[in-house]
Design a protein around this motif. Sequence first.
Motif, PDB file in Angstrom:
ATOM      1  N   MET A  69     -23.907   1.230 -33.734  1.00 22.17           N
ATOM      2  CA  MET A  69     -22.337   0.975 -33.110  1.00 22.17           C
ATOM      3  C   MET A  69     -21.846   2.063 -31.603  1.00 22.17           C
ATOM      4  SD  MET A  69     -18.312   1.179 -33.613  1.00 22.17           S
ATOM      5  CE  MET A  69     -18.296   2.030 -35.046  1.00 22.17           C
ATOM      6  N   LYS A  70     -22.129   1.470 -30.427  1.00 19.39           N
ATOM      7  CA  LYS A  70     -22.672   2.309 -29.388  1.00 19.39           C
ATOM      8  C   LYS A  70     -20.876   3.053 -29.107  1.00 19.39           C
ATOM      9  CE  LYS A  70     -24.265   3.412 -25.018  1.00 19.39           C
ATOM     10  NZ  LYS A  70     -25.597   2.205 -23.570  1.00 19.39           N
ATOM     11  N   LEU A  71     -21.084   4.669 -28.669  1.00 23.14           N
ATOM     12  CA  LEU A  71     -19.553   5.187 -28.773  1.00 23.14           C
ATOM     13  C   LEU A  71     -19.209   4.483 -27.322  1.00 23.14           C
ATOM     14  CD1 LEU A  71     -20.364   8.443 -30.166  1.00 23.14           C
ATOM     15  CD2 LEU A  71     -19.366   6.955 -30.895  1.00 23.14           C
ATOM     16  N   ASN A  72     -17.949   4.560 -27.066  1.00 24.47           N
ATOM     17  CA  ASN A  72     -17.374   4.215 -25.409  1.00 24.47           C
ATOM     18  C   ASN A  72     -15.950   4.512 -25.208  1.00 24.47           C
ATOM     19  OD1 ASN A  72     -15.537   1.983 -27.190  1.00 24.47           O
ATOM     20  ND2 ASN A  72     -17.256   0.127 -26.447  1.00 24.47           N
ATOM     21  N   VAL A  73     -16.015   5.277 -26.392  1.00 24.49           N
ATOM     22  CA  VAL A  73     -13.975   5.685 -25.822  1.00 24.49           C
ATOM     23  C   VAL A  73     -14.302   7.498 -25.407  1.00 24.49           C
ATOM     24  CG1 VAL A  73     -11.787   6.561 -26.760  1.00 24.49           C
ATOM     25  CG2 VAL A  73     -12.557   4.061 -27.173  1.00 24.49           C
ATOM     26  N   GLY A  74     -13.842   7.866 -24.797  1.00 28.17           N
ATOM     27  CA  GLY A  74     -14.060   9.106 -24.491  1.00 28.17           C
ATOM     28  C   GLY A  74     -12.677  10.439 -24.399  1.00 28.17           C
ATOM     29  N   GLY A  75     -13.364  11.601 -24.363  1.00 30.09           N
ATOM     30  CA  GLY A  75     -11.770  12.745 -23.483  1.00 30.09           C
ATOM     31  C   GLY A  75     -10.994  12.092 -23.814  1.00 30.09           C
ATOM     32  N   ILE A  76      -9.782  12.363 -22.583  1.00 33.61           N
ATOM     33  CA  ILE A  76      -8.842  12.084 -22.403  1.00 33.61           C
ATOM     34  C   ILE A  76      -8.165  10.594 -23.091  1.00 33.61           C
ATOM     35  CG2 ILE A  76      -6.275  11.844 -20.507  1.00 33.61           C
ATOM     36  CD1 ILE A  76      -8.146  13.702 -19.351  1.00 33.61           C
ATOM     37  N   ASP A  77      -8.688   9.362 -22.544  1.00 37.50           N
ATOM     38  CA  ASP A  77      -8.437   7.962 -23.251  1.00 37.50           C
ATOM     39  C   ASP A  77      -8.583   7.637 -24.811  1.00 37.50           C
ATOM     40  OD1 ASP A  77      -8.189   5.480 -23.382  1.00 37.50           O
ATOM     41  OD2 ASP A  77     -11.046   4.906 -23.411  1.00 37.50           O
ATOM     42  N   ARG A  78      -9.338   8.929 -24.921  1.00 36.50           N
ATOM     43  CA  ARG A  78      -9.320   9.123 -27.109  1.00 36.50           C
ATOM     44  C   ARG A  78      -8.110   9.682 -27.368  1.00 36.50           C
ATOM     45  NH1 ARG A  78     -13.099  13.144 -31.037  1.00 36.50           N
ATOM     46  NH2 ARG A  78     -12.712  11.774 -32.736  1.00 36.50           N
ATOM     47  N   ILE A  79      -7.673  10.935 -26.564  1.00 39.02           N
ATOM     48  CA  ILE A  79      -6.704  10.966 -27.513  1.00 39.02           C
ATOM     49  C   ILE A  79      -5.234  10.889 -26.904  1.00 39.02           C
ATOM     50  CG2 ILE A  79      -5.073  13.509 -26.499  1.00 39.02           C
ATOM     51  CD1 ILE A  79      -7.500  15.085 -25.415  1.00 39.02           C
ATOM     52  N   LEU A  80      -4.993   9.784 -25.998  1.00 38.39           N
ATOM     53  CA  LEU A  80      -3.818   8.796 -25.673  1.00 38.39           C
ATOM     54  C   LEU A  80      -4.515   7.965 -27.038  1.00 38.39           C
ATOM     55  CD1 LEU A  80      -4.581   8.752 -21.554  1.00 38.39           C
ATOM     56  CD2 LEU A  80      -2.855   9.800 -22.747  1.00 38.39           C
ATOM     57  N   ARG A  81      -4.999   7.221 -27.292  1.00 35.62           N
ATOM     58  CA  ARG A  81      -5.192   6.554 -27.810  1.00 35.62           C
ATOM     59  C   ARG A  81      -4.559   6.890 -28.992  1.00 35.62           C
ATOM     60  NH1 ARG A  81      -8.807   1.666 -27.177  1.00 35.62           N
ATOM     61  NH2 ARG A  81      -9.703   1.970 -25.206  1.00 35.62           N
ATOM     62  N   ILE A  82      -5.159   8.553 -29.484  1.00 35.40           N
ATOM     63  CA  ILE A  82      -4.563   8.604 -31.250  1.00 35.40           C
ATOM     64  C   ILE A  82      -3.107   8.549 -31.482  1.00 35.40           C
ATOM     65  CG2 ILE A  82      -5.163  11.015 -32.412  1.00 35.40           C
ATOM     66  CD1 ILE A  82      -7.500  11.005 -31.759  1.00 35.40           C
ATOM     67  N   VAL A  83      -2.917   9.570 -30.056  1.00 32.71           N
ATOM     68  CA  VAL A  83      -1.312   9.889 -29.915  1.00 32.71           C
ATOM     69  C   VAL A  83      -0.081   8.538 -29.588  1.00 32.71           C
ATOM     70  CG1 VAL A  83       0.721  11.114 -28.036  1.00 32.71           C
ATOM     71  CG2 VAL A  83      -1.540  12.369 -28.804  1.00 32.71           C
ATOM     72  N   VAL A  84      -0.787   7.774 -28.515  1.00 37.99           N
ATOM     73  CA  VAL A  84       0.284   6.373 -29.069  1.00 37.99           C
ATOM     74  C   VAL A  84       0.353   6.253 -30.239  1.00 37.99           C
ATOM     75  CG1 VAL A  84       0.435   3.849 -27.951  1.00 37.99           C
ATOM     76  CG2 VAL A  84      -0.174   6.283 -26.578  1.00 37.99           C
ATOM     77  N   GLY A  85      -1.154   5.807 -30.729  1.00 35.09           N
ATOM     78  CA  GLY A  85      -0.886   5.170 -31.611  1.00 35.09           C
ATOM     79  C   GLY A  85      -0.160   6.010 -33.218  1.00 35.09           C
ATOM     80  N   LEU A  86      -0.071   7.116 -33.506  1.00 36.39           N
ATOM     81  CA  LEU A  86       0.209   7.864 -34.360  1.00 36.39           C
ATOM     82  C   LEU A  86       1.893   7.903 -33.901  1.00 36.39           C
ATOM     83  CD1 LEU A  86      -1.333  10.864 -34.317  1.00 36.39           C
ATOM     84  CD2 LEU A  86      -1.164   8.602 -36.428  1.00 36.39           C
ATOM     85  N   MET A  87       2.611   8.215 -32.608  1.00 34.90           N
ATOM     86  CA  MET A  87       4.134   7.882 -32.224  1.00 34.90           C
ATOM     87  C   MET A  87       4.536   6.732 -32.734  1.00 34.90           C
ATOM     88  SD  MET A  87       4.395   9.591 -28.235  1.00 34.90           S
ATOM     89  CE  MET A  87       5.228   8.311 -28.370  1.00 34.90           C
ATOM     90  N   LEU A  88       3.706   5.463 -31.901  1.00 33.32           N
ATOM     91  CA  LEU A  88       3.961   3.768 -33.031  1.00 33.32           C
ATOM     92  C   LEU A  88       4.466   3.421 -34.139  1.00 33.32           C
ATOM     93  CD1 LEU A  88       1.791   1.503 -30.861  1.00 33.32           C
ATOM     94  CD2 LEU A  88       4.773   2.517 -29.671  1.00 33.32           C
ATOM     95  N   ILE A  89       3.119   4.198 -34.622  1.00 31.46           N
ATOM     96  CA  ILE A  89       3.648   4.144 -36.731  1.00 31.46           C
ATOM     97  C   ILE A  89       4.833   4.779 -37.465  1.00 31.46           C
ATOM     98  CG2 ILE A  89       2.240   5.194 -38.457  1.00 31.46           C
ATOM     99  CD1 ILE A  89      -0.609   4.773 -37.037  1.00 31.46           C
ATOM    100  N   ALA A  90       4.539   6.272 -36.553  1.00 32.77           N
ATOM    101  CA  ALA A  90       6.313   7.375 -36.901  1.00 32.77           C
ATOM    102  C   ALA A  90       7.593   6.265 -36.352  1.00 32.77           C
ATOM    103  CB  ALA A  90       5.717   8.688 -36.535  1.00 32.77           C
TER     104      ALA A  90
END
Length: 65
Positions: free
Chosen positions: A1-22
């Motif tokens: 599997m080739k990595l295709n998400v990096g940097g700020i994109d990755r941080i935003l995905r994690i933060v938004v995902g955690l916020m929605l779940i919470a």
Amino acid sequence: MKLNVGGIDRILRIVVGLMLIALAAMGKIGWWGWLGVIPLATGLFRFCPAYTLLGMNTCPMNRKA
């Protein structure tokens, strides 16, 4: 599997995902908040299937995982 998400994109995905779940767990938003698992997983694994289909890549490194 080739990595295709990096940097700020990755941080935003994690933060938004955690916020929605919470918010869903606290009952502030409806069941759709549990869809936050998707951006959380794509951020943690640094791979987004939609990016592959669209030919996008935000990861500065082109290496195999």
